[in-house]
Design a protein around this motif. Sequence first.
Motif, PDB file in Angstrom:
ATOM      1  N   GLN A 105       0.829  -1.206   0.000  1.00  0.00           N
ATOM      2  CA  GLN A 105       0.000   0.000   0.000  1.00  0.00           C
ATOM      3  C   GLN A 105       0.864   1.256   0.000  1.00  0.00           C
ATOM      4  OE1 GLN A 105      -2.540  -0.359   3.412  1.00  0.00           O
ATOM      5  NE2 GLN A 105      -3.951  -1.794   2.434  1.00  0.00           N
ATOM      6  N   THR A 106       1.916   1.243   0.801  1.00  0.00           N
ATOM      7  CA  THR A 106       2.803   2.413   0.881  1.00  0.00           C
ATOM      8  C   THR A 106       3.483   2.677  -0.451  1.00  0.00           C
ATOM      9  OG1 THR A 106       3.223   1.949   3.229  1.00  0.00           O
ATOM     10  CG2 THR A 106       4.769   3.412   2.099  1.00  0.00           C
ATOM     11  N   ARG A 161      -1.581   4.435   8.529  1.00  0.00           N
ATOM     12  CA  ARG A 161      -0.113   4.456   8.678  1.00  0.00           C
ATOM     13  C   ARG A 161       0.572   4.273   7.322  1.00  0.00           C
ATOM     14  NH1 ARG A 161      -1.302   1.553  13.587  1.00  0.00           N
ATOM     15  NH2 ARG A 161      -0.845   2.876  15.396  1.00  0.00           N
ATOM     16  N   SER A 162      -0.024   3.485   6.445  1.00  0.00           N
ATOM     17  CA  SER A 162       0.529   3.348   5.094  1.00  0.00           C
ATOM     18  C   SER A 162       0.423   4.658   4.334  1.00  0.00           C
ATOM     19  CB  SER A 162      -0.214   2.244   4.325  1.00  0.00           C
ATOM     20  OG  SER A 162      -0.067   0.999   4.960  1.00  0.00           O
ATOM     21  N   ALA A 167       2.997   7.120   5.837  1.00  0.00           N
ATOM     22  CA  ALA A 167       4.345   6.657   5.479  1.00  0.00           C
ATOM     23  C   ALA A 167       4.658   6.989   4.027  1.00  0.00           C
ATOM     24  CB  ALA A 167       4.457   5.152   5.718  1.00  0.00           C
ATOM     25  N   ALA A 168       3.658   6.847   3.143  1.00  0.00           N
ATOM     26  CA  ALA A 168       3.855   7.178   1.730  1.00  0.00           C
ATOM     27  C   ALA A 168       4.111   8.670   1.556  1.00  0.00           C
ATOM     28  CB  ALA A 168       2.633   6.752   0.919  1.00  0.00           C
TER      29      ALA A 168
END
Length: 221
Positions: A8-9, A91-92, A95-96
Amino acid sequence: MKSTALHQTITLVKKDILLELRQKYAFYGILLYIVSTVFVINLMIGKPEEKIWNALFWVVQLFVSVNAIAKSFMQENRGRLLYFYSLVHPRSFIAAKLIYNILLMAIMSIITLVCCVMFLGNPIINIWYFLGVIMLGGISLSLLFTMLAAIAAQANQNAALMAIMGFPIMLPLLMMLSSIARSSFIIVYQPGLPKLFLMMGSMDVLIIALSMVLFPFLWKD
């Protein structure tokens, strides 16, 4: 689960890169801002001495980071955020954004350095050390303003709020970066550098940890 979050990130980072390539006006706008700012500084003071050169570089970096990173959340409208909320873990998503803004600031930092050398002269003695410092500074500024942009995005996309919240943190960060970079302009070893590097690294880790913990709660709102 970890592989899904990583996938996902990476997918979100690719999405931001493709969006940046399609909307080139934003990148060219920041590029024009860098060139015009440094050129105006050259017209006003010519080629400054090393201390002033160092200070001006980090001031330009500050405003470049604000302009470049503010749009990372400002371009995401409520509907799109709701769509991402239903697809990926928060969080993904954050983070991205952190990874993408680090890459963006790395490019902008190099462009700023090239423009400063072209228009303001090159007083740097150890260019590779200075290049490493601006990469470290770009990472720190991108992490800080990404977290602040995420908070400001929940306040009706208020970009001014990001600058206001970041001011107390931004000042010591710029002072540390300026002190670390000063060794690039002198041959004599500057004491206290390891402690400054450790403080910078600790601040970056703290910002990442806060982003991962706080953003899921922000996104629920």
